[in-house]
Design a protein around this motif. Sequence first.
Motif, PDB file in Angstrom:
ATOM      1  N   ARG A  57       0.846  -1.207  -0.035  1.00  0.00           N
ATOM      2  CA  ARG A  57       0.034   0.012   0.071  1.00  0.00           C
ATOM      3  C   ARG A  57       0.852   1.113   0.030  1.00  0.00           C
ATOM      4  O   ARG A  57       0.700   2.204  -0.623  1.00  0.00           O
ATOM      5  CB  ARG A  57      -0.840  -0.096   0.982  1.00  0.00           C
ATOM      6  N   ILE A  61       1.362   4.118  -2.990  1.00  0.00           N
ATOM      7  CA  ILE A  61       1.209   5.684  -2.499  1.00  0.00           C
ATOM      8  C   ILE A  61       2.465   6.525  -2.911  1.00  0.00           C
ATOM      9  O   ILE A  61       2.253   7.394  -3.545  1.00  0.00           O
ATOM     10  CB  ILE A  61       0.843   5.779  -0.934  1.00  0.00           C
ATOM     11  N   GLU A 123       3.817   6.966   6.573  1.00  0.00           N
ATOM     12  CA  GLU A 123       3.167   5.500   6.344  1.00  0.00           C
ATOM     13  C   GLU A 123       3.702   4.490   6.951  1.00  0.00           C
ATOM     14  O   GLU A 123       3.212   3.446   6.876  1.00  0.00           O
ATOM     15  CB  GLU A 123       3.107   5.256   4.789  1.00  0.00           C
ATOM     16  N   CYS A 169      -1.071  11.205   0.080  1.00  0.00           N
ATOM     17  CA  CYS A 169      -1.530  10.660   1.198  1.00  0.00           C
ATOM     18  C   CYS A 169      -2.853  10.663   1.702  1.00  0.00           C
ATOM     19  O   CYS A 169      -3.804   9.812   2.178  1.00  0.00           O
ATOM     20  CB  CYS A 169      -0.727  10.738   2.351  1.00  0.00           C
ATOM     21  N   TYR A 172      -5.269   9.061  -0.703  1.00  0.00           N
ATOM     22  CA  TYR A 172      -5.546   7.781  -0.292  1.00  0.00           C
ATOM     23  C   TYR A 172      -6.376   7.338   0.924  1.00  0.00           C
ATOM     24  O   TYR A 172      -7.106   6.476   1.000  1.00  0.00           O
ATOM     25  CB  TYR A 172      -4.195   6.900  -0.471  1.00  0.00           C
ATOM     26  N   GLU A 173      -6.093   8.113   1.933  1.00  0.00           N
ATOM     27  CA  GLU A 173      -6.886   8.208   3.153  1.00  0.00           C
ATOM     28  C   GLU A 173      -8.318   8.266   3.108  1.00  0.00           C
ATOM     29  O   GLU A 173      -8.986   7.301   3.591  1.00  0.00           O
ATOM     30  CB  GLU A 173      -6.319   9.268   4.434  1.00  0.00           C
ATOM     31  N   ARG A 174      -8.576   9.223   2.240  1.00  0.00           N
ATOM     32  CA  ARG A 174     -10.039   9.771   1.987  1.00  0.00           C
ATOM     33  C   ARG A 174     -10.722   8.490   1.123  1.00  0.00           C
ATOM     34  O   ARG A 174     -11.818   7.994   1.386  1.00  0.00           O
ATOM     35  CB  ARG A 174     -10.202  10.884   1.179  1.00  0.00           C
ATOM     36  N   LYS A 175      -9.942   8.000  -0.010  1.00  0.00           N
ATOM     37  CA  LYS A 175     -10.176   6.833  -0.771  1.00  0.00           C
ATOM     38  C   LYS A 175     -10.563   5.607   0.202  1.00  0.00           C
ATOM     39  O   LYS A 175     -11.677   5.082  -0.095  1.00  0.00           O
ATOM     40  CB  LYS A 175      -9.362   6.546  -1.908  1.00  0.00           C
ATOM     41  N   GLU A 176      -9.798   5.470   1.096  1.00  0.00           N
ATOM     42  CA  GLU A 176      -9.940   4.156   1.975  1.00  0.00           C
ATOM     43  C   GLU A 176     -11.078   4.414   2.805  1.00  0.00           C
ATOM     44  O   GLU A 176     -11.881   3.383   3.008  1.00  0.00           O
ATOM     45  CB  GLU A 176      -8.749   3.905   2.739  1.00  0.00           C
ATOM     46  N   VAL A 177     -11.199   5.657   3.526  1.00  0.00           N
ATOM     47  CA  VAL A 177     -12.532   5.793   4.092  1.00  0.00           C
ATOM     48  C   VAL A 177     -13.715   5.613   3.392  1.00  0.00           C
ATOM     49  O   VAL A 177     -14.684   5.047   4.087  1.00  0.00           O
ATOM     50  CB  VAL A 177     -12.551   7.128   4.762  1.00  0.00           C
ATOM     51  N   SER A 179     -14.392   3.991   0.784  1.00  0.00           N
ATOM     52  CA  SER A 179     -14.539   2.632   0.264  1.00  0.00           C
ATOM     53  C   SER A 179     -15.049   1.544   1.279  1.00  0.00           C
ATOM     54  O   SER A 179     -15.570   0.718   1.390  1.00  0.00           O
ATOM     55  CB  SER A 179     -13.005   2.104  -0.274  1.00  0.00           C
ATOM     56  N   LYS A 180     -15.050   2.177   2.747  1.00  0.00           N
ATOM     57  CA  LYS A 180     -15.523   1.496   3.821  1.00  0.00           C
ATOM     58  C   LYS A 180     -16.943   1.465   3.928  1.00  0.00           C
ATOM     59  O   LYS A 180     -17.767   0.990   4.757  1.00  0.00           O
ATOM     60  CB  LYS A 180     -14.789   1.706   5.043  1.00  0.00           C
TER      61      LYS A 180
END
Length: 181
Positions: A57, A61, A123, A169, A172-177, A179-180
């Motif tokens: 991951r 990034i 990270e 960064c 990617y954090e927002r994308k992961e949030v 996607s949950k």
Amino acid sequence: MGSTITQWDGNLLMEIQHFVIHEGLTPLVKFITHLGDAGSIWIALILLMLCFKKTRRVGVIAATALILSFVVNNLMLKNLVGRIRPYEMFTGVQRLVEKPSDWSFPSGHSAASFVTAVVMFRELPRKYGVPALTLAFLIALSRLYVGVHYPLDVLCGALSGTVIALLVCRFYERKEVLSKW
């Protein structure tokens, strides 16, 4: 860039070189500066991170950030600003490595170093992030020592790399949030 800024920047570079260049230190600094050529050390570290599931991951990034930094700094800003290298403007600047083929502003070595190192620092555990930032700092400073960049080139390259790393960064954090959800 304005002639006043260039004059100030060139004088500062000559002062820096006057105080730090030492024949015993030069081989080490040349080695450090060449680690950043074409982003090679950072590309190698990214490829290594991509090989392991635990760091993949971060590798993605860092690769994204490095590519974006290359586009912004090397393809856009360098050509937009078109700043001549310091050794071509000031006879007092010692160039200790081969002539780069592109423009001076911003420092691509500094941008690539900081974009990757900041991602690693944010990270990964500090035992990897701190050495990465230290290496980025040394590569950036080496560009002054070898006379191929003005201090503002290095500072703006490091700043640009840092900002791009933080933005990627964050993306990617927002994308992961999201996607949950």
